[in-house]
Structures are given as C-alpha cells and as structure tokens.
Write a protein that holds these residues in place. Sequence first.
Motif, PDB file in Angstrom:
ATOM      1  N   TRP A   1      -8.816  27.482  14.336  1.00  0.00           N
ATOM      2  CA  TRP A   1      -8.013  29.019  14.617  1.00  0.00           C
ATOM      3  C   TRP A   1      -8.302  29.838  13.896  1.00  0.00           C
ATOM      4  O   TRP A   1      -8.313  30.881  14.277  1.00  0.00           O
ATOM      5  CB  TRP A   1      -6.405  28.501  14.191  1.00  0.00           C
ATOM      6  N   ARG A   2      -8.804  29.700  12.536  1.00  0.00           N
ATOM      7  CA  ARG A   2      -9.455  30.698  11.720  1.00  0.00           C
ATOM      8  C   ARG A   2     -10.577  31.344  12.021  1.00  0.00           C
ATOM      9  O   ARG A   2     -10.841  32.443  12.009  1.00  0.00           O
ATOM     10  CB  ARG A   2      -9.744  30.235  10.030  1.00  0.00           C
ATOM     11  N   GLU A   3     -11.374  30.639  12.850  1.00  0.00           N
ATOM     12  CA  GLU A   3     -12.733  30.994  13.352  1.00  0.00           C
ATOM     13  C   GLU A   3     -12.482  31.837  14.820  1.00  0.00           C
ATOM     14  O   GLU A   3     -13.299  32.783  14.922  1.00  0.00           O
ATOM     15  CB  GLU A   3     -13.702  29.842  13.492  1.00  0.00           C
ATOM     16  N   GLU A   4     -11.812  31.298  15.477  1.00  0.00           N
ATOM     17  CA  GLU A   4     -11.492  31.829  16.960  1.00  0.00           C
ATOM     18  C   GLU A   4     -10.275  32.859  17.043  1.00  0.00           C
ATOM     19  O   GLU A   4     -10.585  33.723  17.568  1.00  0.00           O
ATOM     20  CB  GLU A   4     -11.380  30.632  17.942  1.00  0.00           C
ATOM     21  N   VAL A   5      -9.194  32.636  16.571  1.00  0.00           N
ATOM     22  CA  VAL A   5      -8.076  33.445  16.921  1.00  0.00           C
ATOM     23  C   VAL A   5      -8.014  34.470  15.950  1.00  0.00           C
ATOM     24  O   VAL A   5      -7.644  35.533  16.215  1.00  0.00           O
ATOM     25  CB  VAL A   5      -6.898  32.625  16.882  1.00  0.00           C
ATOM     26  N   LEU A   6      -8.029  34.257  14.665  1.00  0.00           N
ATOM     27  CA  LEU A   6      -7.599  35.233  13.461  1.00  0.00           C
ATOM     28  C   LEU A   6      -8.787  36.388  13.497  1.00  0.00           C
ATOM     29  O   LEU A   6      -7.995  37.430  13.456  1.00  0.00           O
ATOM     30  CB  LEU A   6      -7.864  34.404  12.099  1.00  0.00           C
ATOM     31  N   PRO A   7      -9.864  36.499  13.533  1.00  0.00           N
ATOM     32  CA  PRO A   7     -10.435  37.566  13.730  1.00  0.00           C
ATOM     33  C   PRO A   7     -10.027  38.598  14.784  1.00  0.00           C
ATOM     34  O   PRO A   7     -10.044  39.781  14.694  1.00  0.00           O
ATOM     35  CB  PRO A   7     -11.993  37.070  14.216  1.00  0.00           C
ATOM     36  N   GLY A   8      -9.581  38.037  16.142  1.00  0.00           N
ATOM     37  CA  GLY A   8      -8.962  38.806  17.205  1.00  0.00           C
ATOM     38  C   GLY A   8      -7.835  39.451  16.716  1.00  0.00           C
ATOM     39  O   GLY A   8      -7.438  40.447  17.229  1.00  0.00           O
ATOM     40  N   LEU A   9      -7.087  38.878  15.575  1.00  0.00           N
ATOM     41  CA  LEU A   9      -5.773  39.456  15.240  1.00  0.00           C
ATOM     42  C   LEU A   9      -6.025  40.684  14.232  1.00  0.00           C
ATOM     43  O   LEU A   9      -5.114  41.364  14.096  1.00  0.00           O
ATOM     44  CB  LEU A   9      -4.868  38.440  14.722  1.00  0.00           C
ATOM     45  N   LYS A  10      -7.203  40.555  13.520  1.00  0.00           N
ATOM     46  CA  LYS A  10      -7.308  41.658  12.388  1.00  0.00           C
ATOM     47  C   LYS A  10      -7.557  42.726  12.867  1.00  0.00           C
ATOM     48  O   LYS A  10      -7.934  43.147  14.046  1.00  0.00           O
ATOM     49  CB  LYS A  10      -8.395  41.168  11.617  1.00  0.00           C
ATOM     50  N   LYS A  11      -7.113  43.845  12.316  1.00  0.00           N
ATOM     51  CA  LYS A  11      -7.252  45.362  12.782  1.00  0.00           C
ATOM     52  C   LYS A  11      -8.760  45.719  12.598  1.00  0.00           C
ATOM     53  O   LYS A  11      -9.280  45.167  11.658  1.00  0.00           O
ATOM     54  CB  LYS A  11      -6.371  46.489  11.829  1.00  0.00           C
ATOM     55  N   SER A  12      -9.508  46.500  13.397  1.00  0.00           N
ATOM     56  CA  SER A  12     -10.986  46.777  13.259  1.00  0.00           C
ATOM     57  C   SER A  12     -10.877  48.325  12.766  1.00  0.00           C
ATOM     58  O   SER A  12      -9.879  49.029  12.860  1.00  0.00           O
ATOM     59  CB  SER A  12     -11.389  46.842  14.794  1.00  0.00           C
TER      60      SER A  12
END
Length: 156
Positions: free
Chosen positions: A145-156
């Motif tokens: 989950w940290r590798e696949e989902v979390l990056p998409g949730l973080k603000k860019s």
Amino acid sequence: MRAKYKPSDYEAFRKRCVEMKEAGWRQKDISAALGLTEGWVSQTLKKYRDSGAQGLLARKATGAPPRMTSDQLEKLVEELKRGAQHHGFSGEIWTRQRVNALIERLFGVSYDPTQVGRILKSWDGSLQKPAKKARQQSTQKVNQWREEVLPGLKKS
C-alpha cells in the motif's frame, strides 16, 4: 495579589517577627508591618515558644507518609513477577488499573492510577505500552500500500 516568597524569605520573616515581638510589638501590628496574616504571625511565635530558634529555620516539606512499607513493595514486585494471569486478569499485560487493584487486594491500600506509575518506577519497573497495531495487519500488504497507493495520495 500576594507575592510568592522563597523558603529563605519566610525564615527571615520569622526571625524579624520574633525580634519585633520581643521589642514589644503586638501581633496585629507585626502582621500589618510585614504584610503577613495574623494567623501566620501567631503560628510563628508559637513555633518559637515551642522550639526556640530552631523552629524558625526553613526546611523542606515532608509530604504525606507512604501508604506501603518497603516490605510490602518487595512483596508487590514478587507478585507482579508471577504474572497478571496468575492474579485473575486476562492476558499478561500489567496496567496501572490492574496493579492498583492488586495493591488494594493484597494490602488494602488504594492509589490514584496516576500514582501507580511512580510506585512502579521506585523499584525500577519499566513503563511499557503495548504497540497499537492490529493483530490481523499484514506487513506485506502495508508495504504494498505504501509503494502503490500512498504516492498517489500525496500532494504534488
């Protein structure tokens, strides 16, 4: 609002209070001159009559006497080492409430749960909190989950 004084200040007030009384001042006048209550002056003079100059010295407040003896503390440590389940609790974790219940059961003394930690610390018990982690949690799924989902949730 009355100023807060250090213990050494009160010692000086006590000595001055006695000097003034021996010079013929009345308690009422002493309290007014020093800015202290008549009751305080009365107690100071009583200490002087009872204990002499030694009664005027500042000393550390002793606090309440301990409710448990050192022998009782040693017995408590032995009982804690036997485990929580031995004493009828589910699981082997000792909480402050459980330790307090054990103290009350063994010695008939009750403490505020906030003070139980202080008692445990006095015999070098380590304060431990269980990790808050779900039992069914899978380390593999968390990493995924940290590798696949979390990056998409973080603000860019």
